[in-house]
Design a protein around this motif. Structure first.
Motif, short mmCIF file in Angstrom:
data_model
loop_
_atom_site.label_atom_id
_atom_site.label_comp_id
_atom_site.label_asym_id
_atom_site.label_seq_id
_atom_site.Cartn_x
_atom_site.Cartn_y
_atom_site.Cartn_z
N GLY A 365 10.50 -12.36 -3.43
CA GLY A 365 9.37 -12.74 -2.58
C GLY A 365 9.81 -13.55 -1.39
O GLY A 365 10.99 -13.88 -1.22
N HIS A 397 5.95 -5.50 -0.66
CA HIS A 397 5.64 -6.75 0.04
C HIS A 397 5.66 -6.55 1.55
O HIS A 397 4.75 -7.02 2.26
CB HIS A 397 6.65 -7.83 -0.36
N GLN A 401 1.43 -4.61 0.39
CA GLN A 401 0.79 -4.06 -0.80
C GLN A 401 1.41 -4.60 -2.08
O GLN A 401 1.32 -3.96 -3.14
CB GLN A 401 0.88 -2.53 -0.79
N ALA A 402 2.03 -5.76 -2.03
CA ALA A 402 2.64 -6.33 -3.23
C ALA A 402 1.58 -6.69 -4.25
O ALA A 402 0.49 -7.15 -3.88
CB ALA A 402 3.46 -7.57 -2.86
N PRO A 403 1.86 -6.49 -5.53
CA PRO A 403 0.89 -6.90 -6.55
C PRO A 403 0.70 -8.41 -6.54
O PRO A 403 1.62 -9.17 -6.21
CB PRO A 403 1.54 -6.44 -7.86
N GLU A 404 -0.47 -8.84 -6.91
CA GLU A 404 -0.78 -10.27 -6.87
C GLU A 404 0.17 -11.08 -7.75
O GLU A 404 0.53 -12.20 -7.41
CB GLU A 404 -2.23 -10.47 -7.31
N TRP A 405 0.60 -10.48 -8.86
CA TRP A 405 1.46 -11.23 -9.78
C TRP A 405 2.86 -11.49 -9.24
O TRP A 405 3.61 -12.27 -9.81
CB TRP A 405 1.54 -10.52 -11.14
N GLY A 407 3.72 -13.26 -6.96
CA GLY A 407 3.85 -14.68 -6.64
C GLY A 407 4.50 -15.49 -7.75
O GLY A 407 5.09 -16.54 -7.49
N GLU A 408 4.44 -15.01 -9.00
CA GLU A 408 5.05 -15.72 -10.11
C GLU A 408 6.57 -15.72 -10.03
O GLU A 408 7.23 -16.51 -10.71
CB GLU A 408 4.60 -15.09 -11.44
N SER A 410 8.27 -16.08 -7.14
CA SER A 410 8.67 -16.80 -5.94
C SER A 410 9.53 -18.01 -6.28
O SER A 410 9.40 -18.61 -7.36
CB SER A 410 7.44 -17.26 -5.17
#
Length: 415
Positions: A365, A397, A401-405, A407-408, A410
């Motif tokens: 990320g 990304h 269109q990166a999945p919301e998850w 961010g975990e 990062s």
């Protein structure tokens, strides 16, 4: 000063960097792959050559506490520490031990499993474009063999965890192990077969085959990135030859060297180096048909092309500058000879650097310091396995269109 302008520069020509570059090219981006040496010449060269899509159990787990005395003080262990490096390692070790709780291990296993589900979807379109790479893939599964009843009992929690995460596995008795691998007769009390796992007949050849179009069209640039600089016109990559590459975006996939480049932007990421080893034997025949891991010894024995057998694994915490440790080589060699009863001479010895974060989960990320820099490193033992998945996520990304998850994963999780 010599400057060149680029849309995206991927730093690092290992498995992850190559996969990121290929996925971005598939989306139509102009991509330069920056690598100082051979494609897949570092950690991606010497690994166990296995797509370990089942390997969701982090090394940082509660069992570390009970095994701590042997880990710290025994040189006859699959996990050792160079004591001369202990002062520098302490901050990382403290973070690592903090992850060795039931709660953290469960969270990190789920995070790894989520990435591992994309192992093959991440590679499939890349292999469609590279039939010579696909030809090096063998789908015979992977085998865990436990040499003691204690080891097999201790594996039950991992077996249950994989079952809860819907990872395909088949629990075998000693006869089942021997039926699959006759060379393991009398060497195990039981184990686990992972039928979806694949292995590579030539790991470096596989990654070089994937990268061939970039090499052919001049997208590969030889150079050693020394530092990154955030500027109004882009991210400047200063190289050791005095040249500078200016990029709209940078993908940082330089493995064990990635944190040094992240630090040049002011971002501190607690990654350190596991030194992994391998020993190869020229057997002239295929003694095993799939990667086989005598689990208590913590290495894989993988059949490669032309009758080679590679035994790769163990963990040594040390510096990027420390020389090869002969005791680690002996550890692997002696155990392979005992398990497989072979007397062939060792044909090759190798040591490489695994980029490892305290929670054993990679960083994927944007950088906290400059969102134009995208992290893709810290894959520890799973670089080959997760390269395609990482490339797929990095490309998603970039296109927003990166999945919301995601961010975990990062680096911000460490702050």
């Amino acid at each position: 000063m010599n400057q060149t302008r680029n849309e995206i520069v991927v730093i690092g020509g290992g498995a992850v960097g190559v996969a990121c570059a290929l996925w971005l090219r598939r989306d139509g981006h102009q991509v330069v792959l920056l690598e100082p040496g051979d494609i897949a010449g570092q950690c991606s060269y010497g690994n166990a050559s296995t797509f370990a899509e089942y390997a969701c159990s982090p090394i940082a787990n509660p069992s570390v506490w009970s095994n701590l005395p042997s880990l710290l003080f025994s040189q006859d262990s699959p996990f050792v520490i160079r004591w001369s490096r202990l002062p520098q390692l302490l901050p990382w070790l403290m973070r690592f031990m903090g992850q060795c709780t039931q709660e953290h291990a469960k969270t990190n296993a789920k995070r790894l499993a989520r990435l591992l589900r994309q192992t093959y979807s991440g590679y499939e379109p890349l292999l469609d474009d590279a039939p010579s790479a696909r030809a090096l893939v063998r789908n015979n599964g992977c085998l865990y063999a436990y040499t003691t009843e204690k080891g097999l009992r201790g594996a039950q929690a991992d077996i249950a965890q994989r079952r809860s995460l819907d990872i395909e596995q088949e629990v075998l008795d000693a006869a089942g192990i021997e039926a699959l691998e006759p060379a393991m007769a009398g060497q195990s009390v039981g184990g686990v077969l992972f039928p979806r796992s694949c292995h590579l007949r030539d790991t470096q050849g596989f990654i070089q085959a994937l990268a061939a179009p970039m090499i052919a069209d001049g997208s590969l640039r030889r150079g050693h990135a020394m530092r990154l600089q955030s500027c109004s016109d882009g991210v400047h990559i200063h190289c050791d030859d005095g040249s500078t590459l200016v990029a709209d975006r940078v993908v940082l996939a330089a493995g064990a060297w990635s944190t040094q480049l992240a630090a040049s932007l002011g971002e501190k990421i607690p990654m350190d180096t596991e030194r992994g080893y391998h020993v190869e034997f020229e057997l002239g025949r295929e003694l095993l048909t799939r990667p086989t891991c005598p689990v208590e010894s913590a290495f894989y024995m993988t059949p490669l092309a032309n009758g080679r057998l590679r035994a790769a694994g163990t963990v040594e915490l040390g510096s990027l500058r420390d020389p090869i440790n002969p005791a680690r080589i002996r550890y692997i060699e002696e155990r392979v000879r005992k398990v497989l009863n072979i007397d062939a001479p060792v044909s090759h010895r190798w040591m490489g650097f695994r980029p490892t974060l305290p929670d054993c989960v990679p960083v994927i990320g944007p950088s906290r310091e400059d969102a134009r820099v995208i992290h893709a490193f810290g894959h520890q033992h799973l670089g080959i396995t997760l390269a395609g998945a990482t490339g797929e996520l990095v490309a998603a990304h970039v296109r927003g269109q990166a999945p919301e998850w995601l961010g975990e994963y990062s680096a911000s999780r460490f702050h």
